[in-house]
Structures are given as C-alpha cells and as structure tokens.
Design a protein around this motif. Structure first.
Motif, PDB file in Angstrom:
ATOM      1  N   LEU A 161      56.341 -44.879 -13.584  1.00 29.25           N
ATOM      2  CA  LEU A 161      55.636 -46.055 -13.661  1.00 29.25           C
ATOM      3  C   LEU A 161      57.108 -47.096 -12.997  1.00 29.25           C
ATOM      4  O   LEU A 161      57.131 -48.068 -12.033  1.00 29.25           O
ATOM      5  CB  LEU A 161      55.222 -46.739 -14.754  1.00 29.25           C
ATOM      6  CG  LEU A 161      54.741 -48.359 -14.380  1.00 29.25           C
ATOM      7  CD1 LEU A 161      53.863 -48.216 -13.743  1.00 29.25           C
ATOM      8  CD2 LEU A 161      53.661 -48.521 -15.898  1.00 29.25           C
TER       9      LEU A 161
ATOM     10  N   ARG B 231      47.733 -56.059 -17.814  1.00 26.07           N
ATOM     11  CA  ARG B 231      48.860 -54.106 -16.974  1.00 26.07           C
ATOM     12  C   ARG B 231      49.318 -53.625 -18.114  1.00 26.07           C
ATOM     13  O   ARG B 231      49.582 -52.755 -18.154  1.00 26.07           O
ATOM     14  CB  ARG B 231      48.569 -55.075 -15.485  1.00 26.07           C
ATOM     15  CG  ARG B 231      47.534 -55.554 -14.429  1.00 26.07           C
ATOM     16  CD  ARG B 231      48.156 -55.404 -13.544  1.00 26.07           C
ATOM     17  NE  ARG B 231      48.724 -54.109 -12.295  1.00 26.07           N
ATOM     18  CZ  ARG B 231      49.403 -54.804 -11.632  1.00 26.07           C
ATOM     19  NH1 ARG B 231      49.589 -55.421 -10.897  1.00 26.07           N
ATOM     20  NH2 ARG B 231      49.872 -53.261 -10.916  1.00 26.07           N
TER      21      ARG B 231
ATOM     22  N   HIS C  34      49.066 -50.095 -19.521  1.00 25.28           N
ATOM     23  CA  HIS C  34      50.546 -48.721 -19.442  1.00 25.28           C
ATOM     24  C   HIS C  34      50.414 -48.478 -20.302  1.00 25.28           C
ATOM     25  O   HIS C  34      50.527 -47.111 -20.425  1.00 25.28           O
ATOM     26  CB  HIS C  34      51.561 -49.660 -18.244  1.00 25.28           C
ATOM     27  CG  HIS C  34      50.873 -49.794 -16.526  1.00 25.28           C
ATOM     28  ND1 HIS C  34      50.589 -49.353 -16.318  1.00 25.28           N
ATOM     29  CD2 HIS C  34      51.419 -50.911 -16.329  1.00 25.28           C
ATOM     30  CE1 HIS C  34      50.406 -49.784 -14.779  1.00 25.28           C
ATOM     31  NE2 HIS C  34      50.731 -50.980 -15.464  1.00 25.28           N
TER      32      HIS C  34
ATOM     33  N   TYR D 123      54.513 -40.934 -17.696  1.00 23.76           N
ATOM     34  CA  TYR D 123      54.290 -41.574 -17.036  1.00 23.76           C
ATOM     35  C   TYR D 123      55.213 -42.761 -17.512  1.00 23.76           C
ATOM     36  O   TYR D 123      55.112 -43.491 -15.596  1.00 23.76           O
ATOM     37  CB  TYR D 123      53.073 -42.144 -18.190  1.00 23.76           C
ATOM     38  CG  TYR D 123      52.557 -43.386 -17.578  1.00 23.76           C
ATOM     39  CD1 TYR D 123      51.670 -43.011 -16.175  1.00 23.76           C
ATOM     40  CD2 TYR D 123      52.066 -44.322 -18.012  1.00 23.76           C
ATOM     41  CE1 TYR D 123      50.478 -43.962 -16.187  1.00 23.76           C
ATOM     42  CE2 TYR D 123      51.448 -45.083 -18.008  1.00 23.76           C
ATOM     43  CZ  TYR D 123      51.309 -45.370 -16.302  1.00 23.76           C
ATOM     44  OH  TYR D 123      49.693 -46.362 -16.203  1.00 23.76           O
TER      45      TYR D 123
END
Length: 270
Positions: free
Chosen positions: A29, A3, A7, A25
């Motif tokens: 996040l 993950r 990302h 982003y």
C-alpha cells in the motif's frame, strides 16, 4: 475514514490468515502511494511481489525462531508430503525441528512396514511468535503441533496412497455408528469450532479409513514417538479410538469446543 478502516481490516484478515500477509499488504500500500499507482491490477501485482518476498524471507528467518518449514514441493520418492501447496502459500507449514524429525521418522517407518506408503501432513504452525493463533485451530501456536491425514481406502478396500477425502484433508468426517461413544452429544455450545459441516459431507467420496496403516501409524506415535521425540498428546475422536482398539493414555479427546478429529490426527510434543 472508511478507506482507512477498510485497509486496516484487510491487513488484519491477512495477518490472521498468514501471519505476515498484513505487513506485506501495508508495504504494498505504501509503495503504491509513493509511486502513485492507482490501477487495481498493478496494486495487486505489487502486493503479490511483496507477499512472495515476505514468504521467502520467513522461510529463511524461521530457524532463528526455532521453527523449520515442511516442504510443499515433493518428488516421487518422498514419503512425507504436505497435502496442498496452499499450506505453504499461507505459511502454515512450520514446526520445531523435533516435530519435523518426528514426521519424517513416521513416514520412514510407514514406508518400511508398508512399502511405498505416503504419509500426508496437514496444518502445522506459522513461522514466528509463540501464542499467535493458527485459526481455526485452538492450539497450533508454538511450532509443537502438527496434523496428519488418515490413510484411506476406496469402497472396494483398495489402499489410496497419498489421497484424502477432501481437497485440503479436512472436514470429511468419519461418522460414528449407533452406540458409539459421543462425548459432545446434546451440547449446543455457541462458542465452538466443533463444526459438523453436514451440507458438505455428501460431496466427499465414499472412502474409508485404511485400518492397517492408520493403526500402525498411531501405534508408532504412541511408542517411538513418545520415547524418541517426546510426543505428549494425540487427538482423535473417541469413536475412532475405540474402533481402532487403542487404550494408550497419550490418545486423548480434545474437548467439545475444539474441532472434530475424525478427519485428521493431531499430535503435539512437549
């Protein structure tokens, strides 16, 4: 670990596409984790808010880095337009003030010579950082480059004002005729952005370049553009240069590794 890598990959892709999307982003996040937001629609909404805020901030901050935006919001009276709002959404509409003034002056000239004519701008540059690539372009990295669409007419010869063959102004190529100059014929470079997109060509309408306006625009660029704004180079394909009858030394071939330029005109200043 997967993950985390995912990302980072998403942030990298967004950065390459928009320059500021990766930062937006990562902020989104972090905000999602701080507020324990887990549902995808909510995460997406946060990212869009962060990206919109970053885009607005870039619009305000870009002049401090020597760049200004070309507006994607055009009125009926505007004679210089950006082909699609997607260029502004992706922050690809920034140029130096000199290039902006050149583009506006070209549009004014074309409107005077051919009343009502709209000049269409395409890709420009990102808002910050000289040297940051505007993919797939090889040189749009310092605010001094801008692409224009050709002027088109329909199959019956009627001028199509503000219209391009493709929805974004790119990839609908003017195919050379037998015997035309083809500097890249026989080459098979594997590292290249000179893509023909043969499968796409039948999908585009059978419009043709409107020679009068296109020739007038190029003639202005090689005269007033050079004298007043320091225009250094114009890239168009050799077969179009020959067809339009230009011999000016500022009109050059971009090389066989760069994208084709028989779907748009590339200009750059010193």
């Amino acid at each position: 670990m997967f993950r985390f890598a995912l990302h980072l990959l998403i942030a990298l892709i967004l950065t390459l596409l928009t320059e500021i999307g990766g930062i937006a982003y990562l902020i989104a996040l972090a905000a999602s984790r701080i507020f324990d937001i887990r549902r995808f629609p909510a995460k997406l909404a946060i990212f869009l808010i962060c990206y919109a805020g970053a885009t607005f901030a870039a619009n305000l901050a870009a002049p401090m880095f020597g760049r200004v935006p070309l507006s994607c919001v055009a009125s009926a009276a505007d004679r210089l337009v950006v082909r699609s709002p997607i260029y502004c959404l992706l922050n690809r509409n920034y140029v130096t003030p000199y290039v902006r003034d050149l583009a506006k002056a070209l549009a004014v000239h074309m409107d005077k010579q051919f009343p009502g004519t709209v000049t269409v701008a395409l890709d420009a540059n990102f808002p910050f950082m000289n040297g940051f690539p505007l993919l797939p372009h090889l040189s749009h990295s310092d605010g001094k480059k801008l692409d224009f669409a050709y002027y088109y007419k329909d199959a019956d010869g009627a001028f199509l004002n503000g219209v391009t063959r493709s929805p974004i102004g790119y990839f609908a190529f003017e195919q050379p005729n037998p015997g035309d100059e083809l500097p890249c014929e026989g080459r098979h470079d594997w590292l290249t952005t000179r893509w023909d997109f043969n499968a796409l060509q039948p999908l585009f309408p059978a419009y043709r370049i409107e020679e009068q306006r296109t020739s007038a625009a190029i003639a202005w660029l090689t005269s007033e553009g050079v004298a007043r704004f320091g225009l250094q180079k114009i890239f168009i394909e050799p077969h179009l240069k020959n067809t339009l009858g230009f011999t000016d030394s500022h009109i050059r071939f971009q090389g066989c590794r760069a994208a084709r330029h028989d779907d748009h005109i590339h200009i750059q200043v010193e």
